[in-house]
Motif scaffolding. Structure first.
Motif, PDB file in Angstrom:
ATOM      1  N   GLY A   1      36.398  -4.612  54.175  1.00  0.00           N
ATOM      2  CA  GLY A   1      35.258  -3.974  53.539  1.00  0.00           C
ATOM      3  C   GLY A   1      35.557  -2.508  53.286  1.00  0.00           C
TER       4      GLY A   1
ATOM      5  N   GLY B   1      33.618   0.982  52.118  1.00  0.00           N
ATOM      6  CA  GLY B   1      32.458   1.764  51.741  1.00  0.00           C
ATOM      7  C   GLY B   1      32.947   3.076  51.169  1.00  0.00           C
TER       8      GLY B   1
ATOM      9  N   SER C   1      26.488   0.249  52.085  1.00  0.00           N
ATOM     10  CA  SER C   1      27.086  -0.300  53.296  1.00  0.00           C
ATOM     11  C   SER C   1      26.312   0.153  54.538  1.00  0.00           C
ATOM     12  CB  SER C   1      28.546   0.152  53.404  1.00  0.00           C
ATOM     13  OG  SER C   1      29.278  -0.218  52.255  1.00  0.00           O
TER      14      SER C   1
ATOM     15  N   ALA D   1      31.105  -0.600  56.500  1.00  0.00           N
ATOM     16  CA  ALA D   1      32.178  -1.269  55.755  1.00  0.00           C
ATOM     17  C   ALA D   1      32.464  -2.648  56.337  1.00  0.00           C
ATOM     18  CB  ALA D   1      33.435  -0.404  55.772  1.00  0.00           C
TER      19      ALA D   1
ATOM     20  N   LEU E   1      30.105  -5.501  55.354  1.00  0.00           N
ATOM     21  CA  LEU E   1      30.368  -6.150  54.070  1.00  0.00           C
ATOM     22  C   LEU E   1      31.139  -7.453  54.243  1.00  0.00           C
ATOM     23  CD1 LEU E   1      31.439  -2.991  52.032  1.00  0.00           C
ATOM     24  CD2 LEU E   1      29.206  -4.132  51.998  1.00  0.00           C
TER      25      LEU E   1
END
Length: 313
Positions: free
Chosen positions: A70, A72, A123, A302, A305
């Motif tokens: 993930g 962000g 996020s 992050a 996600l």
């Protein structure tokens, strides 16, 4: 088997990465950080991303598995193209960040899941919903007030990303009236409420401090200019929350970031503005709460996600 997300946060002053498990806990020894900044070149920024990601992946325990990555990032972002154009990083305009990370992760963890990119404030909202102050709330706003002002939204139990991925970019909404024909930048929430801009405004009024910490000390000591500056920031934030809540009928707003702690009553000041400014009474029912996340919040966002991908809009 331990399942982990590679979490990468790209901001205006630093980039960092870590491995985060499915409870939102950062794996000890995996976190790494590199400075960024407006003077960084594109190659320098890309190398910083590589270095922190490689550090995190070297900490992968035996028998554990990276199930996704993930990212962000400061925005704007473009989810369709996988590119980022952070306002405070002028060297990156339409930079293919997702492709860069996909290549890096693919070399190191060939069987890892695809890379997911979202705006950092988006996020953050997902992280608050997952392990923070808005757990169990279907309609919530998360805001961070720091060097800048960022935000993200959970609406009807799902993350709101928008058409390009930039929904929740609350720092750039216009709060004050602008002069016709001029840019609205000076009238945005970020300019009116963030730490550095609030310090700069106080200095223009004759205040002699230099940092947000000085402003906090002045506020505590009863300095009139420091008090005016903090209230000016809280007023702008309260007005922005009122507008967004009136539009989306939200239940809770979680406020974090270093400058939100400039005074012990900062959130009380924000709450008072909402009560005064809201035209429709339903907008006053929103609860204003302190963020439930630590300084690891960008990384947890992050990672969310990946671990909370079923809530992605």
């Amino acid at each position: 088997m331990t399942v982990l997300a590679l979490a990468i946060d790209v901001g205006g002053t630093k980039v960092e990465a870590a491995l985060v498990d499915d409870r939102g806990v950062v794996l000890p020894g995996s976190r790494d950080r590199r400075p960024t900044g407006g003077g960084s070149s594109s190659d320098e920024l890309a190398e910083a991303v590589r270095e922190v990601a490689e550090h995190a992946l070297r900490a992968l325990p035996e028998g554990a598995r990276v199930v996704g990555t993930g990212i962000g990032s400061a925005g704007p972002v473009d989810l369709h193209e996988g590119t980022v154009s952070p306002i405070n990083l002028p060297a990156w305009r339409g930079f293919p960040l997702r492709t860069l990370v996909e290549g890096l992760v693919g070399e190191t963890v060939p069987d890892s899941a695809p890379v997911t990119l979202r705006l950092d404030g988006v996020s953050l909202a997902l992280a608050e919903h997952w392990v923070g102050a808005t757990q169990g709330v279907d309609n919530a706003l998360a805001i961070t007030v720091s060097t800048g002002v960022g935000g993200g939204l959970i609406v009807n139990g799902r993350l709101l990303s928008g058409g390009t991925g930039n929904a929740g970019h609350i720092g750039q909404i216009q709060i004050a009236s602008r002069t016709p024909g001029q840019t609205s930048q000076s009238a945005t929430l970020e300019v009116l409420a963030s730490g550095p801009h609030t310090v700069a405004w106080a200095q223009d009024q004759g205040w002699t401090g230099t940092r947000g910490e000085d402003l906090a000390a002045g506020y505590a000591a009863g300095d009139e200019l420091a008090i005016r500056a903090v209230k000016r920031s809280a007023t702008a934030l309260g007005e922005a929350i009122t507008s967004v809540t009136t539009l989306l009928d939200l239940d809770v707003v979680a406020v974090g970031g270093g400058f939100s702690r400039v005074s012990p009553d900062y959130l009380d000041l924000v709450r008072a503005v909402i009560d005064e400014a809201a035209y429709n009474s339903y907008a006053t029912r929103i609860r204003v709460v302190k963020s439930g996340l630590s300084d690891e919040s960008p990384l947890i966002g992050a990672a969310a996600l990946v671990h909370q991908s079923h809530l992605l809009g």
